[in-house]
Design a protein around this motif. Structure first.
Motif, PDB file in Angstrom:
ATOM      1  N   VAL A  10      22.097  13.455   0.613  1.00 49.09           N
ATOM      2  CA  VAL A  10      22.315  12.170  -0.068  1.00 49.09           C
ATOM      3  C   VAL A  10      21.925  11.008   0.835  1.00 49.09           C
ATOM      4  N   VAL A  11      22.380  11.049   2.093  1.00 47.03           N
ATOM      5  CA  VAL A  11      22.084   9.959   3.024  1.00 47.03           C
ATOM      6  C   VAL A  11      20.590   9.903   3.347  1.00 47.03           C
ATOM      7  N   MET A  12      19.946  11.061   3.463  1.00 47.27           N
ATOM      8  CA  MET A  12      18.498  11.082   3.694  1.00 47.27           C
ATOM      9  C   MET A  12      17.749  10.401   2.552  1.00 47.27           C
ATOM     10  N   VAL A  13      18.165  10.689   1.334  1.00 48.08           N
ATOM     11  CA  VAL A  13      17.519  10.090   0.160  1.00 48.08           C
ATOM     12  C   VAL A  13      17.719   8.571   0.160  1.00 48.08           C
ATOM     13  N   ILE A  14      18.931   8.127   0.501  1.00 47.24           N
ATOM     14  CA  ILE A  14      19.213   6.682   0.534  1.00 47.24           C
ATOM     15  C   ILE A  14      18.346   5.991   1.580  1.00 47.24           C
ATOM     16  N   TYR A  15      18.279   6.575   2.787  1.00 48.77           N
ATOM     17  CA  TYR A  15      17.443   5.992   3.842  1.00 48.77           C
ATOM     18  C   TYR A  15      15.981   5.949   3.420  1.00 48.77           C
ATOM     19  N   PHE A  16      15.525   7.045   2.793  1.00 50.15           N
ATOM     20  CA  PHE A  16      14.125   7.095   2.354  1.00 50.15           C
ATOM     21  C   PHE A  16      13.832   6.007   1.328  1.00 50.15           C
ATOM     22  N   LEU A  17      14.720   5.854   0.356  1.00 49.03           N
ATOM     23  CA  LEU A  17      14.511   4.835  -0.669  1.00 49.03           C
ATOM     24  C   LEU A  17      14.511   3.431  -0.070  1.00 49.03           C
ATOM     25  N   MET A  18      15.401   3.208   0.897  1.00 47.34           N
ATOM     26  CA  MET A  18      15.456   1.901   1.549  1.00 47.34           C
ATOM     27  C   MET A  18      14.142   1.589   2.263  1.00 47.34           C
ATOM     28  N   THR A  19      13.675   2.536   3.056  1.00 43.70           N
ATOM     29  CA  THR A  19      12.452   2.300   3.835  1.00 43.70           C
ATOM     30  C   THR A  19      11.212   2.290   2.950  1.00 43.70           C
ATOM     31  N   PHE A  20      11.212   3.121   1.896  1.00 42.42           N
ATOM     32  CA  PHE A  20      10.066   3.176   0.994  1.00 42.42           C
ATOM     33  C   PHE A  20       9.899   1.849   0.249  1.00 42.42           C
ATOM     34  N   ILE A  21      10.994   1.344  -0.307  1.00 39.43           N
ATOM     35  CA  ILE A  21      10.944   0.073  -1.041  1.00 39.43           C
ATOM     36  C   ILE A  21      10.568  -1.067  -0.102  1.00 39.43           C
ATOM     37  N   LEU A  22      11.160  -1.067   1.113  1.00 43.07           N
ATOM     38  CA  LEU A  22      10.849  -2.115   2.083  1.00 43.07           C
ATOM     39  C   LEU A  22       9.380  -2.061   2.488  1.00 43.07           C
ATOM     40  N   THR A  23       8.863  -0.866   2.714  1.00 42.27           N
ATOM     41  CA  THR A  23       7.453  -0.719   3.098  1.00 42.27           C
ATOM     42  C   THR A  23       6.528  -1.266   2.018  1.00 42.27           C
ATOM     43  N   ARG A  24       6.829  -0.940   0.770  1.00 41.59           N
ATOM     44  CA  ARG A  24       5.997  -1.445  -0.320  1.00 41.59           C
ATOM     45  C   ARG A  24       6.068  -2.965  -0.409  1.00 41.59           C
ATOM     46  N   GLY A  25       7.254  -3.516  -0.192  1.00 38.98           N
ATOM     47  CA  GLY A  25       7.401  -4.968  -0.220  1.00 38.98           C
ATOM     48  C   GLY A  25       6.637  -5.646   0.898  1.00 38.98           C
ATOM     49  N   LEU A  26       6.705  -5.080   2.085  1.00 41.96           N
ATOM     50  CA  LEU A  26       5.993  -5.642   3.235  1.00 41.96           C
ATOM     51  C   LEU A  26       4.482  -5.544   3.042  1.00 41.96           C
ATOM     52  N   ASN A  27       4.041  -4.413   2.493  1.00 41.92           N
ATOM     53  CA  ASN A  27       2.603  -4.256   2.229  1.00 41.92           C
ATOM     54  C   ASN A  27       2.107  -5.284   1.209  1.00 41.92           C
ATOM     55  N   TYR A  28       2.946  -5.573   0.219  1.00 39.96           N
ATOM     56  CA  TYR A  28       2.577  -6.577  -0.784  1.00 39.96           C
ATOM     57  C   TYR A  28       2.434  -7.952  -0.142  1.00 39.96           C
ATOM     58  N   LEU A  29       3.410  -8.316   0.703  1.00 33.06           N
ATOM     59  CA  LEU A  29       3.350  -9.610   1.379  1.00 33.06           C
ATOM     60  C   LEU A  29       2.158  -9.683   2.329  1.00 33.06           C
ATOM     61  N   GLU A  30       1.862  -8.565   2.993  1.00 36.25           N
ATOM     62  CA  GLU A  30       0.707  -8.534   3.891  1.00 36.25           C
ATOM     63  C   GLU A  30      -0.585  -8.770   3.108  1.00 36.25           C
ATOM     64  N   GLY A  31      -0.698  -8.159   1.923  1.00 40.29           N
ATOM     65  CA  GLY A  31      -1.874  -8.370   1.089  1.00 40.29           C
ATOM     66  C   GLY A  31      -2.014  -9.816   0.641  1.00 40.29           C
ATOM     67  N   LYS A  32      -0.879 -10.446   0.311  1.00 37.05           N
ATOM     68  CA  LYS A  32      -0.909 -11.855  -0.093  1.00 37.05           C
ATOM     69  C   LYS A  32      -1.353 -12.749   1.060  1.00 37.05           C
ATOM     70  N   MET A  33      -0.869 -12.414   2.279  1.00 39.27           N
ATOM     71  CA  MET A  33      -1.225 -13.217   3.450  1.00 39.27           C
ATOM     72  C   MET A  33      -2.715 -13.066   3.753  1.00 39.27           C
ATOM     73  N   ASN A  34      -3.227 -11.873   3.653  1.00 40.53           N
ATOM     74  CA  ASN A  34      -4.656 -11.649   3.924  1.00 40.53           C
ATOM     75  C   ASN A  34      -5.519 -12.326   2.862  1.00 40.53           C
ATOM     76  N   HIS A  35      -5.027 -12.326   1.610  1.00 38.66           N
ATOM     77  CA  HIS A  35      -5.789 -12.965   0.530  1.00 38.66           C
ATOM     78  C   HIS A  35      -5.859 -14.470   0.731  1.00 38.66           C
ATOM     79  N   ASP A  36      -4.689 -15.018   1.169  1.00 38.20           N
ATOM     80  CA  ASP A  36      -4.660 -16.472   1.422  1.00 38.20           C
ATOM     81  C   ASP A  36      -5.550 -16.845   2.595  1.00 38.20           C
TER      82      ASP A  36
END
Length: 487
Positions: free
Chosen positions: A461-487
């Motif tokens: 259960v804890v492994m799944v929670i950690y994975f979901l936390m890092t997975f969602i955060l990674t996707r969010g950071l990648n999105y912001l990185e793409g916006k910064m590069n586009h700008d």
């Protein structure tokens, strides 16, 4: 470089002396005034490690976590006799005696054996219970290990720093003793054949056997001094009045025969915990751990970035009075484990200033993150073309505005992936704060394992929670990185 090394050595010695002096002053300050301090405050603070049934564990009742067990009933009676409120501090067993020594709590309880080695650091009450020593083995090996003598030459598990660990080394010929911090981890090692047996106190063995059909108990066969193997309450050195008052309560408990009642109550609570051991029943434990883990990560990274910017600019300064402290700080923090830093903040700094465990955890993780962020930012700044500064200067910008409006924005754009990795690392590495009793995901994981006697399900259960936390955060950071590069 030699001068810097010398300065680092002097700084380390100075810090060590200050911490030791602080601990010494705290112990002196607590001498002979423990009882008066408790009565004046109206609160008795007690450290326990609630993962050791039937001594102390947590009960899940109607979605509420409550500390229960024989030891909890004992300290409730002591608080009642002293006429004060009870405040329980949950932490790892390895930290409870340190908490007593540094004044974080007034006493510690938890099946603590008053060995000669421990008596050098803390004082003890009289023995309030002696259940004896046993080994837990797998039922599948019942014919192989009929008594303790059959364990010679095998691997035996025991909680690190406990009497059971020392006894297995001394009494079982040829045995290799495997130490772990948590009893549930030892039981899991036993079930997966990593160890042949686990040394625990007899009441703990009985609790596990009663709630886990795959385990069996055998007697240790040890011949021991009752004055060192029974359970006692620990106090800071030099508090005879407090020890005497607690001993008076223990005498009262013994005269009324309440220990049997306390053990009976503990058995009922353990049975209630194991009626439903589904992870869904313990969702609020994991939710609470998730909230604290998220809080620690976000706040620590925010402060870490602020501190990192300051340290990076100090390290790059031409003035040695600014660069040397920054260099020293970064090297010391990066050269020592985070666990040591957390213990230093909570027990070292906490000996001078009473800091809650969660606050201490955030401070320690922030200070650690700041050192790593400083190097990331410094790398980002130095990677920029020198022409950027010259262009800013030609536009009439001073050094401060150049750094603020030209250099740092571009540097952050370049180092965004590295900062994202640091954020993700903090989420995972902050799990070490559980050692001082911060109820993060790992802390709650161990509580659920102790309550349900299930080794694998809470980990998944804890492994799944950690994975979901890092997975969602990674996707969010990648999105912001793409916006910064586009700008």
């Amino acid at each position: 470089m030699k001068k810097i090394t010398k300065w680092l050595q002097q700084a380390f010695i100075t810090i060590t002396v200050l911490v030791v002096a602080g601990l010494g002053m705290t112990q002196v300050a607590h001498a002979d005034d423990g009882l008066q301090k408790i009565k004046k405050a109206g609160v008795m603070k007690v450290a326990i490690s609630p993962d050791y049934p039937p001594y102390e564990f947590q009960m899940n009742k109607n979605g509420t976590s409550t500390d229960v067990g024989m030891d909890v009933d004992i300290i409730k009676q002591i608080a009642k006799d002293l006429g004060v409120k009870l405040e329980i501090k949950n932490m790892d067993f390895s930290s409870v005696l340190v908490a007593v020594q540094t004044g974080k709590v007034d006493m510690a309880i938890g099946g603590i054996n008053p060995t000669d080695e421990r008596r050098q650091s803390v004082d003890f009450s009289k023995i309030y219970y002696n259940g004896g020593q046993s080994f837990l083995i797998s039922k599948t090996n019942a014919s192989k290990y009929k008594n303790a003598s059959d364990l010679q030459g095998t691997k035996i598990g025991a909680q690190t720093g406990t009497l059971q660990y020392d006894l297995a080394q001394q009494k079982i010929s040829g045995a290799t003793v495997v130490g772990m911090d948590k009893t549930p981890n030892l039981i899991f090692a036993l079930k997966t054949n990593k160890v042949a047996a686990v040394g625990v106190e007899k009441p703990v063995a009985q609790a596990y056997v009663a709630n886990d059909k795959d385990l069996k108990m055998i007697d240790s066969g040890y011949k021991l001094d009752i004055n060192q193997t029974g359970a006692a309450i620990a106090f800071a050195k030099g508090n005879p009045e407090l020890v005497a008052a607690v001993n008076k309560s223990i005498d009262k408990i013994e005269n009324h025969g309440w220990i049997k009642t306390y053990l009976k109550n503990a058995g009922k609570n353990m049975s209630e915990n194991t009626v439903d051991t589904s992870m869904l029943r313990y969702w609020h434990y994991f939710y609470s751990g998730f909230l604290n883990t998220t809080l620690i990560a976000f706040v620590s990274v925010a402060f870490g970035i602020i501190l990192g910017i300051i340290l990076a600019l100090m390290k790059m300064s031409k003035f040695k009075i600014l660069s040397w402290p920054a260099i020293s700080y970064i090297e010391i923090v990066r050269g020592t484990p985070m666990m040591v830093q957390i213990l230093l903040v909570y027990f070292g700094l906490g000996a001078l200033i009473n800091i809650p465990a969660l606050t201490a955890g955030i401070i320690a993780v922030s200070l650690n993150s700041g050192a790593y962020v400083a190097e990331i930012i410094r790398g980002g700044i130095t990677s920029l073309d020198k022409g950027q500064k010259e262009a800013a200067k030609s536009l009439g910008l001073n050094q401060k505005d150049t750094m603020r409006f030209v250099i740092l924005p571009q540097a952050f754009k370049n180092i965004w992936p590295a900062l994202g990795n640091e954020f993700i690392s903090v989420i995972k590495e902050s799990s070490i704060v559980s050692i001082i009793g911060v109820t993060d995901l790992v802390y709650e994981l161990n509580i659920v394992r102790a309550d349900t006697y299930r080794g694998i399900a809470p980990i998944v259960v804890v492994m799944v929670i950690y994975f979901l936390m890092t997975f969602i955060l990674t996707r969010g950071l990648n999105y912001l990185e793409g916006k910064m590069n586009h700008d």
